[in-house]
Design an enzyme around this catalytic site. Structure first.
Site: not given
Ligand code: C5P
Length: 225
Positions: A29-31
């Protein structure tokens, strides 16, 4: 009172991260908190637009008056975004994972003593912003992307606008110490045909309102009533 400037306009906003499964319990995932995209969806709705928010996994509630879909992966985000078209305005504020795992497993990958860790093969995710920006009869009139940069913010954002084919890029400096990621404030540079506008540090809600006002102005300039 003045009529709402975006009444009759349809807008789609993508927001939040995407989660790309590795197995049933793990993901890449991404922040991204989703705050800026949610704020933009709310601001467009307050100006009268019919707003569909396509959100990756976040802990936020949909703003008042905004409808839409919650998705997990980049591919789901792409489908939900296309399902919401045609639209006059598309704002891609989501932090879509650049890659997904080619073959996620249906059962949890076990840690086994003495065995080497699994090797993941990644494949690129669809670039929703670039796809939507392709010129054609169904292209939304105004396609806006975001650029989160840590260095040479302006030059990188100008290059990104050309590469993606979108109309505007909202660039922000997310380098360490700026507290933009997950924080309440943002400093943006708006890049359009008209050039470069540097906006001061402001609350994400205020940035969203300002962007929505600029969008409304664009539509009134394009088609004076
Ligand atoms: O290429 P990069 O991720 O830096 O570009 C950021 C912009 O492109 C954002 O507007 C983001 O929402 C959009 N994007 C997208 N689909 C992707 C990757 C980025 O819509 N797969």
């Amino acid at each position: 009172p003045a009529p709402l400037p975006l009444i009759g306009r349809k807008a789609v906003v993508t927001a939040g991260p995407t989660h790309e499964p590795i197995d049933p319990v793990r993901f890449l995932g991404n922040r991204s908190s989703g705050l800026q995209g949610y704020a933009i969806a709310g601001a467009l709705s307050r100006l009268g637009a019919d707003v569909t928010l396509v959100s990756g996994p976040t802990s936020l509630e949909f703003p008042q008056g905004v409808h839409g879909a919650r998705v997990e992966t980049g591919e789901e985000m792409r489908s939900a975004t296309y399902a919401a078209l045609p639209a006059d305005i598309v704002v891609c504020a989501a932090a879509v994972a650049d890659w997904r795992v080619e073959h996620p497993t249906n059962s949890k990958i076990k840690k086994q003593a003495g065995q080497s860790p699994p090797v993941l093969t990644l494949v690129p995710n669809p670039d929703i912003l670039a796809e939507i920006s392709v010129v054609g009869p169904k292209r939304p009139r105004l396609v806006i992307g975001f650029a989160a940069e840590t260095d040479d913010v302006e030059a990188n954002a100008i290059a990104k606008r050309a590469r993606k084919g979108c109309d505007w890029i909202v660039a922000n400096d997310v380098s360490t110490g700026t507290n933009v990621m997950g924080g309440p404030e943002n400093r943006a540079i708006l890049i359009s045909d008209a050039g470069v506008e540097r906006w001061p540090l402001m609350l994400k809600d205020d940035l969203a309102s300002r962007l929505a006002e600029r969008i409304a102005k664009q539509f009134s300039d394009d088609a004076p009533s």
